[in-house]
Design a protein around this motif. Structure first.
Motif, PDB file in Angstrom:
ATOM      1  N   TRP A 132      95.138  26.337  11.470  1.00 19.70           N
ATOM      2  CA  TRP A 132      93.765  26.313  12.005  1.00 19.70           C
ATOM      3  C   TRP A 132      93.764  26.569  13.510  1.00 19.70           C
ATOM      4  CZ3 TRP A 132      91.910  21.436  14.433  1.00 19.70           C
ATOM      5  CH2 TRP A 132      90.626  21.559  14.969  1.00 19.70           C
ATOM      6  N   LEU A 133      94.647  25.905  14.222  1.00 17.89           N
ATOM      7  CA  LEU A 133      94.704  26.081  15.674  1.00 17.89           C
ATOM      8  C   LEU A 133      95.092  27.509  16.045  1.00 17.89           C
ATOM      9  CD1 LEU A 133      96.468  22.740  16.678  1.00 17.89           C
ATOM     10  CD2 LEU A 133      94.049  23.318  16.982  1.00 17.89           C
ATOM     11  N   ALA A 134      95.976  28.128  15.245  1.00 15.78           N
ATOM     12  CA  ALA A 134      96.425  29.495  15.510  1.00 15.78           C
ATOM     13  C   ALA A 134      95.423  30.540  15.042  1.00 15.78           C
ATOM     14  CB  ALA A 134      97.778  29.733  14.850  1.00 15.78           C
ATOM     15  N   GLY A 135      94.294  30.099  14.497  1.00 20.49           N
ATOM     16  CA  GLY A 135      93.257  31.038  14.073  1.00 20.49           C
ATOM     17  C   GLY A 135      93.515  31.677  12.731  1.00 20.49           C
ATOM     18  N   GLN A 136      94.340  31.044  11.895  1.00 20.19           N
ATOM     19  CA  GLN A 136      94.680  31.632  10.605  1.00 20.19           C
ATOM     20  C   GLN A 136      94.263  30.746   9.439  1.00 20.19           C
ATOM     21  OE1 GLN A 136      98.718  32.991  10.329  1.00 20.19           O
ATOM     22  NE2 GLN A 136      98.689  33.988  12.316  1.00 20.19           N
ATOM     23  N   GLY A 137      93.345  29.845   9.670  1.00 20.71           N
ATOM     24  CA  GLY A 137      92.888  28.973   8.594  1.00 20.71           C
ATOM     25  C   GLY A 137      91.636  28.211   8.997  1.00 20.71           C
ATOM     26  N   GLU A 138      91.005  27.586   8.022  1.00 13.91           N
ATOM     27  CA  GLU A 138      89.810  26.777   8.279  1.00 13.91           C
ATOM     28  C   GLU A 138      90.196  25.401   8.817  1.00 13.91           C
ATOM     29  OE1 GLU A 138      86.722  27.918   7.919  1.00 13.91           O
ATOM     30  OE2 GLU A 138      87.545  29.867   7.304  1.00 13.91           O
ATOM     31  N   ARG A 139      89.233  24.741   9.446  1.00 11.81           N
ATOM     32  CA  ARG A 139      89.471  23.373   9.923  1.00 11.81           C
ATOM     33  C   ARG A 139      89.810  22.490   8.731  1.00 11.81           C
ATOM     34  NH1 ARG A 139      87.077  20.039  14.514  1.00 11.81           N
ATOM     35  NH2 ARG A 139      87.266  17.864  13.825  1.00 11.81           N
ATOM     36  N   PRO A 140      90.988  21.824   8.777  1.00 13.22           N
ATOM     37  CA  PRO A 140      91.408  21.062   7.597  1.00 13.22           C
ATOM     38  C   PRO A 140      90.813  19.649   7.570  1.00 13.22           C
ATOM     39  CG  PRO A 140      93.113  20.963   9.255  1.00 13.22           C
ATOM     40  CD  PRO A 140      92.005  21.815   9.835  1.00 13.22           C
ATOM     41  N   GLN A 141      90.915  19.045   6.420  1.00 13.82           N
ATOM     42  CA  GLN A 141      90.605  17.623   6.259  1.00 13.82           C
ATOM     43  C   GLN A 141      91.926  16.911   5.985  1.00 13.82           C
ATOM     44  OE1 GLN A 141      87.554  16.111   6.515  1.00 13.82           O
ATOM     45  NE2 GLN A 141      86.694  18.098   7.125  1.00 13.82           N
ATOM     46  N   ILE A 142      92.365  16.048   6.944  1.00 15.31           N
ATOM     47  CA  ILE A 142      93.633  15.337   6.832  1.00 15.31           C
ATOM     48  C   ILE A 142      93.340  13.849   6.685  1.00 15.31           C
ATOM     49  CG2 ILE A 142      95.872  14.901   7.897  1.00 15.31           C
ATOM     50  CD1 ILE A 142      95.431  17.831   7.234  1.00 15.31           C
ATOM     51  N   ALA A 143      93.887  13.261   5.632  1.00 15.77           N
ATOM     52  CA  ALA A 143      93.544  11.872   5.309  1.00 15.77           C
ATOM     53  C   ALA A 143      93.829  10.918   6.459  1.00 15.77           C
ATOM     54  CB  ALA A 143      94.311  11.445   4.056  1.00 15.77           C
ATOM     55  N   ASP A 144      94.942  11.110   7.175  1.00 14.46           N
ATOM     56  CA  ASP A 144      95.338  10.149   8.201  1.00 14.46           C
ATOM     57  C   ASP A 144      94.762  10.448   9.580  1.00 14.46           C
ATOM     58  OD1 ASP A 144      96.853   8.898   6.275  1.00 14.46           O
ATOM     59  OD2 ASP A 144      98.670  10.036   6.769  1.00 14.46           O
ATOM     60  N   LEU A 145      93.992  11.522   9.716  1.00 16.81           N
ATOM     61  CA  LEU A 145      93.480  11.902  11.029  1.00 16.81           C
ATOM     62  C   LEU A 145      91.958  11.971  11.015  1.00 16.81           C
ATOM     63  CD1 LEU A 145      95.940  14.756  12.112  1.00 16.81           C
ATOM     64  CD2 LEU A 145      95.948  12.363  12.815  1.00 16.81           C
ATOM     65  N   THR A 146      91.351  11.427  12.041  1.00 13.20           N
ATOM     66  CA  THR A 146      89.894  11.452  12.169  1.00 13.20           C
ATOM     67  C   THR A 146      89.442  12.785  12.757  1.00 13.20           C
ATOM     68  OG1 THR A 146      89.939  10.559  14.414  1.00 13.20           O
ATOM     69  CG2 THR A 146      89.913   8.966  12.587  1.00 13.20           C
TER      70      THR A 146
END
Length: 512
Positions: A132-146
């Motif tokens: 996501w940060l590198a511009g190659q994916g959508e903003r993810p949903q990570i269980a352990d991160l807000t």
């Protein structure tokens, strides 16, 4: 072509034209700012050589900007996105952390050769953030991160362009998202190598296997790698593949240090005449100092440069005595040099992990204190993007007239260190410091021996390498004396970037 911010010299313009032709044959057109997908073909190798002040680094920076403008992606050692067939890539490398940090300080995104030959393996969950940060994916949903943590990661990446730094800003440790390191098993694309005079033949062959297009930047006046009889890797290239740059006087005007460096190649110059030149330069310019004794304070961050190992050991002992360092322990702030990783083959993964984090042979570090477990040390790796490391260590302090070093701290296995208050001129290659102290009695001894290297008196090569390590001030130390320091050792000057990560071994017992 993306024009440089400064005017190129005629030599640089010729070099830029030659490199442009080389890259065009590889499918990257700097003149029109376009790039076609990488195609199979012949390997291309070119070298750009020149002494200090010839503008090699400026040319490297201009080429980096031109390649980026043509749509070529820069690969770092921190994270590598999934390859896209249509995209071209560039890696800018140096043999040591310090040499890479010198380039980064000039706006060139460089990393070490080792860091690019071994790539990090990311945990699949956290790799979604990197994509996501590198511009190659959508903003993810990570269980352990807000969402707030992801926002911090995004803000950091926009400012610093570092994936590990962004993940650290989100509250993650390196051991959370990097699961290991692996030897690169696929070739890359374009490689530009600074300080290529330091490459040995094996490193050069490794690079040729990885990069179809390789551009070397090196100084032929430096010292060749040990056991290569004065030969550097670019000496083996066809003559039409080597571009020699001359000194750019208008860019390096009124620089007494470079004047002295270039004066060394007068074949009639004697050691005594050279010292008179230094004395005259010191009388008219405070950037050159004729010193009567070593400055212990400077040695804490800029090692004294010597020729002989015996001199190095004596200066280190004098340094430790000046700071009242106990014989059986290190003081926080003492400088060290990594002497390699002492691990058996079954711990190959751990070796790769340590080396990828900057602990390669010759790396400069500062001792911060005892680590979290017996035999561990907390250290600051100079020039590394994430400098703070807690590592199993074997610290060796060599003693005059003793075959075996004294070992104040030792795990059974781990990273080995020597004291770094003084280093040989050979080991100093690839590094620069604002101020450098050169131990002149050693160079006088080299002149008396009369040895030659590649047709040049050894003392002249040693002097050239030593004095060109100084960025702003050269101290030519005349006597075998050491001035007492003005204050105690400290670590307050060691700034740590927000990306700093701590190395936590997967199995602490394995390195004890």
């Amino acid at each position: 072509m993306n024009l440089p911010a400064h005017t190129l010299s005629p030599d640089q313009e010729r070099a830029m034209t030659r490199v442009g032709s080389l890259l065009a044959s590889a499918g990257v057109d700097l003149a029109h700012g376009t790039a076609t997908p990488l195609a199979e073909g012949d390997q291309r190798v070119m070298a750009i050589t020149g002494r200090a002040g010839s503008g090699k680094t400026l040319l490297l920076a201009d080429l980096h900007r031109a390649l980026a403008a043509a749509g070529v992606d820069v690969i770092s050692g921190d994270y590598e996105a999934r390859r896209r067939r249509e995209r071209r890539t560039l890696a800018i490398l140096a043999p040591t952390n310090k040499a890479a940090s010198v380039l980064r300080g000039r706006g060139v995104p460089a990393t070490t050769i080792h860091r690019i030959l071994y790539t990090p393996v990311y945990d699949p969950e956290y790799e979604k953030i990197a994509e996501w940060l590198a511009g190659q994916g959508e903003r993810p949903q990570i269980a352990d991160l807000t969402d707030a943590a992801l926002d911090r990661a995004h803000a950091f990446y926009q400012q610093m362009n570092s994936i590990p730094g962004a993940l650290a800003a989100a509250g993650l440790r390196g051991s959370d998202f990097i699961t290991g390191w692996k030897r690169r098993d696929e070739p890359l694309d374009i490689g530009m190598i600074d300080e290529a005079s330091m490459l040995d033949k094996r490193q050069f062959e490794d690079l040729r296997e990885v990069f179809p297009t390789l551009i070397l930047f090196g100084d032929p006046a430096q010292l060749a790698p040990v056991q290569q009889s004065g030969e550097m890797v670019f000496d083996t290239l066809p003559q039409d593949s080597v571009i020699a740059l001359g000194r750019i006087h208008r860019q390096e005007a009124d620089n007494p240090i470079l004047d002295l460096a270039h004066a060394l190649f007068d074949p009639d110059l004697t050691f005594e005449a050279f010292e008179r030149m230094i004395e005259e330069a010191a009388a008219r310019d405070d950037r050159v100092v004729m010193a009567r004794r070593m400055d212990a304070g400077l040695m804490t961050r800029s090692p004294a440069l010597v020729w002989r190992n015996a001199t190095r050991i004596r200066l280190i002992q004098a340094f430790r005595a000046a700071y009242d360092a106990p014989p059986d322990a290190l003081l926080p702030g003492e400088p060290l040099v990594c002497d390699g990783i002492e691990l058996p083959l079954k711990h190959r993964k751990k070796r790769i992990d340590l080396e990828a984090r900057g602990l390669i042979k010759g790396a400069q570090v500062i001792y911060l204190g005892e680590g979290k477990k017996p035999g561990f040390s907390r250290i600051h790796v100079v020039g590394a993007p994430e400098p703070r490391v807690n590592v199993a260590s074997i610290v060796k302090i060599e003693l005059p007239d003793e075959e075996e070093p004294f070992i104040p701290y030792a795990a059974r296995m781990g990273a080995a260190f020597l004291h770094g208050a003084a280093v040989t001129i050979h080991k100093a290659q690839g590094s620069q410091w604002p101020e450098v102290q050169v131990f002149a009695p050693d160079l006088w001894a080299a002149a008396r021996v009369g040895r030659m290297e590649a047709g040049v008196p050894l003392w002249k090569r040693l002097a050239y390498v030593a004095i060109t390590r100084a960025e702003t001030r050269l101290h030519w130390v005349m006597r075998n004396r050491l001035a007492r320091p003005e204050g105690p050792l400290s670590t307050d000057d060691l700034t740590v970037p927000a990306a700093a990560l701590e190395l936590v071994p997967e199995d602490p017992q394995a390195l004890r």
